[in-house]
Design a protein around this motif. Structure first.
Motif, PDB file in Angstrom:
ATOM      1  N   VAL A  31      23.270   1.079 -57.210  1.00  0.00           N
ATOM      2  CA  VAL A  31      23.803   0.214 -56.158  1.00  0.00           C
ATOM      3  C   VAL A  31      24.618  -0.916 -56.778  1.00  0.00           C
ATOM      4  CG1 VAL A  31      23.163  -1.354 -54.296  1.00  0.00           C
ATOM      5  CG2 VAL A  31      21.930   0.789 -54.595  1.00  0.00           C
ATOM      6  N   GLU A  32      24.141  -1.460 -57.869  1.00  0.00           N
ATOM      7  CA  GLU A  32      24.877  -2.539 -58.543  1.00  0.00           C
ATOM      8  C   GLU A  32      26.205  -2.036 -59.085  1.00  0.00           C
ATOM      9  OE1 GLU A  32      22.086  -3.637 -61.475  1.00  0.00           O
ATOM     10  OE2 GLU A  32      20.826  -4.766 -60.105  1.00  0.00           O
ATOM     11  N   LEU A  33      26.213  -0.832 -59.601  1.00  0.00           N
ATOM     12  CA  LEU A  33      27.447  -0.263 -60.142  1.00  0.00           C
ATOM     13  C   LEU A  33      28.467  -0.016 -59.038  1.00  0.00           C
ATOM     14  CD1 LEU A  33      28.863   0.804 -62.660  1.00  0.00           C
ATOM     15  CD2 LEU A  33      27.843   3.024 -62.194  1.00  0.00           C
ATOM     16  N   VAL A  34      28.020   0.537 -57.927  1.00  0.00           N
ATOM     17  CA  VAL A  34      28.920   0.787 -56.800  1.00  0.00           C
ATOM     18  C   VAL A  34      29.437  -0.531 -56.236  1.00  0.00           C
ATOM     19  CG1 VAL A  34      29.022   1.694 -54.438  1.00  0.00           C
ATOM     20  CG2 VAL A  34      27.888   3.004 -56.240  1.00  0.00           C
ATOM     21  N   THR A  35      28.560  -1.520 -56.130  1.00  0.00           N
ATOM     22  CA  THR A  35      28.975  -2.835 -55.636  1.00  0.00           C
ATOM     23  C   THR A  35      30.022  -3.455 -56.565  1.00  0.00           C
ATOM     24  OG1 THR A  35      26.799  -3.146 -54.674  1.00  0.00           O
ATOM     25  CG2 THR A  35      28.155  -5.110 -54.953  1.00  0.00           C
ATOM     26  N   ALA A  36      29.798  -3.351 -57.865  1.00  0.00           N
ATOM     27  CA  ALA A  36      30.764  -3.906 -58.823  1.00  0.00           C
ATOM     28  C   ALA A  36      32.106  -3.177 -58.741  1.00  0.00           C
ATOM     29  CB  ALA A  36      30.192  -3.821 -60.230  1.00  0.00           C
ATOM     30  N   ALA A  37      32.054  -1.865 -58.547  1.00  0.00           N
ATOM     31  CA  ALA A  37      33.298  -1.107 -58.443  1.00  0.00           C
ATOM     32  C   ALA A  37      34.088  -1.523 -57.206  1.00  0.00           C
ATOM     33  CB  ALA A  37      33.003   0.388 -58.408  1.00  0.00           C
ATOM     34  N   PHE A  38      33.422  -1.656 -56.078  1.00  0.00           N
ATOM     35  CA  PHE A  38      34.116  -2.079 -54.863  1.00  0.00           C
ATOM     36  C   PHE A  38      34.600  -3.524 -54.968  1.00  0.00           C
ATOM     37  CE2 PHE A  38      32.076   1.563 -52.710  1.00  0.00           C
ATOM     38  CZ  PHE A  38      33.226   2.112 -52.182  1.00  0.00           C
ATOM     39  N   ARG A  39      33.886  -4.336 -55.719  1.00  0.00           N
ATOM     40  CA  ARG A  39      34.291  -5.723 -55.887  1.00  0.00           C
ATOM     41  C   ARG A  39      35.610  -5.832 -56.646  1.00  0.00           C
ATOM     42  NH1 ARG A  39      31.204  -9.962 -59.678  1.00  0.00           N
ATOM     43  NH2 ARG A  39      32.399  -8.784 -61.171  1.00  0.00           N
ATOM     44  N   THR A  40      35.850  -4.912 -57.579  1.00  0.00           N
ATOM     45  CA  THR A  40      37.051  -4.994 -58.398  1.00  0.00           C
ATOM     46  C   THR A  40      38.251  -4.254 -57.812  1.00  0.00           C
ATOM     47  OG1 THR A  40      36.350  -3.097 -59.706  1.00  0.00           O
ATOM     48  CG2 THR A  40      35.740  -5.278 -60.521  1.00  0.00           C
ATOM     49  N   LEU A  41      38.048  -3.403 -56.827  1.00  0.00           N
ATOM     50  CA  LEU A  41      39.163  -2.625 -56.272  1.00  0.00           C
ATOM     51  C   LEU A  41      40.313  -3.486 -55.745  1.00  0.00           C
ATOM     52  CD1 LEU A  41      37.479   0.421 -54.533  1.00  0.00           C
ATOM     53  CD2 LEU A  41      38.850   0.379 -56.609  1.00  0.00           C
ATOM     54  N   PRO A  42      40.063  -4.535 -54.963  1.00  0.00           N
ATOM     55  CA  PRO A  42      41.204  -5.342 -54.500  1.00  0.00           C
ATOM     56  C   PRO A  42      41.969  -6.002 -55.646  1.00  0.00           C
ATOM     57  CG  PRO A  42      39.264  -5.792 -53.179  1.00  0.00           C
ATOM     58  CD  PRO A  42      38.819  -4.949 -54.335  1.00  0.00           C
ATOM     59  N   ALA A  43      41.254  -6.471 -56.651  1.00  0.00           N
ATOM     60  CA  ALA A  43      41.935  -7.103 -57.785  1.00  0.00           C
ATOM     61  C   ALA A  43      42.749  -6.075 -58.564  1.00  0.00           C
ATOM     62  CB  ALA A  43      40.922  -7.795 -58.686  1.00  0.00           C
ATOM     63  N   LEU A  44      42.231  -4.871 -58.699  1.00  0.00           N
ATOM     64  CA  LEU A  44      42.992  -3.826 -59.379  1.00  0.00           C
ATOM     65  C   LEU A  44      44.221  -3.421 -58.569  1.00  0.00           C
ATOM     66  CD1 LEU A  44      40.107  -1.620 -60.799  1.00  0.00           C
ATOM     67  CD2 LEU A  44      41.580  -3.198 -62.041  1.00  0.00           C
ATOM     68  N   ALA A  45      44.098  -3.428 -57.249  1.00  0.00           N
ATOM     69  CA  ALA A  45      45.263  -3.135 -56.403  1.00  0.00           C
ATOM     70  C   ALA A  45      46.337  -4.202 -56.585  1.00  0.00           C
ATOM     71  CB  ALA A  45      44.832  -3.043 -54.947  1.00  0.00           C
ATOM     72  N   ILE A  46      45.914  -5.455 -56.673  1.00  0.00           N
ATOM     73  CA  ILE A  46      46.879  -6.544 -56.901  1.00  0.00           C
ATOM     74  C   ILE A  46      47.509  -6.400 -58.285  1.00  0.00           C
ATOM     75  CG2 ILE A  46      47.069  -9.043 -57.223  1.00  0.00           C
ATOM     76  CD1 ILE A  46      45.057  -9.327 -54.922  1.00  0.00           C
ATOM     77  N   THR A  47      46.732  -5.968 -59.269  1.00  0.00           N
ATOM     78  CA  THR A  47      47.276  -5.735 -60.606  1.00  0.00           C
ATOM     79  C   THR A  47      48.373  -4.676 -60.568  1.00  0.00           C
ATOM     80  OG1 THR A  47      45.182  -6.346 -61.639  1.00  0.00           O
ATOM     81  CG2 THR A  47      46.673  -5.008 -62.946  1.00  0.00           C
ATOM     82  N   LEU A  48      48.126  -3.594 -59.870  1.00  0.00           N
ATOM     83  CA  LEU A  48      49.148  -2.548 -59.744  1.00  0.00           C
ATOM     84  C   LEU A  48      50.364  -3.050 -58.973  1.00  0.00           C
ATOM     85  CD1 LEU A  48      46.942   0.594 -59.080  1.00  0.00           C
ATOM     86  CD2 LEU A  48      48.153  -0.019 -61.175  1.00  0.00           C
ATOM     87  N   LEU A  49      50.141  -3.894 -57.969  1.00  0.00           N
ATOM     88  CA  LEU A  49      51.239  -4.473 -57.213  1.00  0.00           C
ATOM     89  C   LEU A  49      52.133  -5.323 -58.108  1.00  0.00           C
ATOM     90  CD1 LEU A  49      52.409  -5.178 -54.269  1.00  0.00           C
ATOM     91  CD2 LEU A  49      51.073  -7.264 -54.565  1.00  0.00           C
ATOM     92  N   TYR A  50      51.519  -6.156 -58.937  1.00  0.00           N
ATOM     93  CA  TYR A  50      52.313  -6.991 -59.843  1.00  0.00           C
ATOM     94  C   TYR A  50      52.996  -6.161 -60.927  1.00  0.00           C
ATOM     95  CZ  TYR A  50      51.282 -11.594 -58.015  1.00  0.00           C
ATOM     96  OH  TYR A  50      51.241 -12.711 -57.231  1.00  0.00           O
ATOM     97  N   ALA A  51      52.373  -5.085 -61.389  1.00  0.00           N
ATOM     98  CA  ALA A  51      53.031  -4.209 -62.372  1.00  0.00           C
ATOM     99  C   ALA A  51      54.257  -3.551 -61.748  1.00  0.00           C
ATOM    100  CB  ALA A  51      52.043  -3.160 -62.884  1.00  0.00           C
ATOM    101  N   ALA A  52      54.134  -3.120 -60.498  1.00  0.00           N
ATOM    102  CA  ALA A  52      55.291  -2.529 -59.803  1.00  0.00           C
ATOM    103  C   ALA A  52      56.382  -3.576 -59.589  1.00  0.00           C
ATOM    104  CB  ALA A  52      54.849  -1.941 -58.466  1.00  0.00           C
ATOM    105  N   LEU A  53      55.977  -4.799 -59.266  1.00  0.00           N
ATOM    106  CA  LEU A  53      56.949  -5.883 -59.092  1.00  0.00           C
ATOM    107  C   LEU A  53      57.680  -6.169 -60.398  1.00  0.00           C
ATOM    108  CD1 LEU A  53      58.186  -8.207 -57.397  1.00  0.00           C
ATOM    109  CD2 LEU A  53      56.272  -9.606 -58.217  1.00  0.00           C
ATOM    110  N   MET A  54      56.937  -6.188 -61.514  1.00  0.00           N
ATOM    111  CA  MET A  54      57.568  -6.442 -62.813  1.00  0.00           C
ATOM    112  C   MET A  54      58.557  -5.327 -63.141  1.00  0.00           C
ATOM    113  SD  MET A  54      57.914  -8.223 -65.597  1.00  0.00           S
ATOM    114  CE  MET A  54      56.547  -9.202 -66.119  1.00  0.00           C
TER     115      MET A  54
END
Length: 135
Positions: A3-26
Motif C-alpha cells: 500500500v505504501e509503494l502504490v501510494t508513493a507511486a501515485f504521489r509522484t505521477l503528477p510531478a513526473l507528468a510536469i517533468t515530461l511537460l517541461y522536457a517537451a517545452l524545452m
C-alpha cells in the motif's frame, strides 16, 4: 508495504507528468531556436538527414533539465496536492531557465573564441559531445 509503494507511486505521477511537460517545452524552445542561437532547423543537415552534433547537444540539455526536475519530485505532498503542483511548476520554470542560462555559460566558458554554433550547425560531433558533457 504494498500500500505504501502504490501510494508513493501515485504521489509522484503528477510531478513526473510536469517533468515530461517541461522536457517537451524545452525541446520545443530549442526547435524554435530559443536559447542556443541555432536556427530552428539546425538539427537537420542540408540533405534533410539528422545533424548528430545538434541532437547530441540538445540531448545533453534535456538530460540536465530532467535530472534537475527529478530532484523536486519528492516535494509533492499528497495532503496538499494543488499547493505541491504549484511548487513543482514554479521549480520547473526555474530549472528550465537555469538550463538555458547554463547553455550560455558553457559557450562562454568552454568556447570563448571558437564559433561553436557554426560548428554545431555544420555537424561537428566533437563540439556536440563536449557541450552535452558540460551540462
Amino acid at each position: 508495504m504494498t500500500v505504501e509503494l502504490v501510494t508513493a507511486a501515485f504521489r509522484t505521477l503528477p510531478a513526473l507528468a510536469i517533468t515530461l511537460l517541461y522536457a517537451a517545452l524545452m525541446w520545443r524552445l530549442l526547435s524554435a531556436g530559443v536559447g542556443d542561437g541555432l536556427p530552428g532547423d539546425a538539427g537537420m543537415a542540408q540533405d534533410g538527414s539528422n545533424n548528430p552534433a545538434v541532437l547530441v547537444q540538445r540531448a545533453g540539455l534535456l538530460t540536465a533539465q530532467v535530472l534537475g526536475l527529478l530532484a523536486i519530485v519528492p516535494a509533492v505532498n499528497p495532503l496538499t496536492p494543488w499547493q505541491s503542483m504549484f511548487i513543482v511548476l514554479v521549480e520547473g520554470a526555474w530549472v528550465t531557465i537555469a538550463v538555458l542560462l547554463a547553455r550560455k555559460f558553457v559557450d562562454w566558458l568552454l568556447f570563448p573564441k571558437l564559433p561553436n554554433i557554426t560548428m554545431l550547425a555544420e555537424g561537428n560531433l566533437a563540439v556536440g559531445i563536449v557541450e552535452a558533457a558540460a551540462y
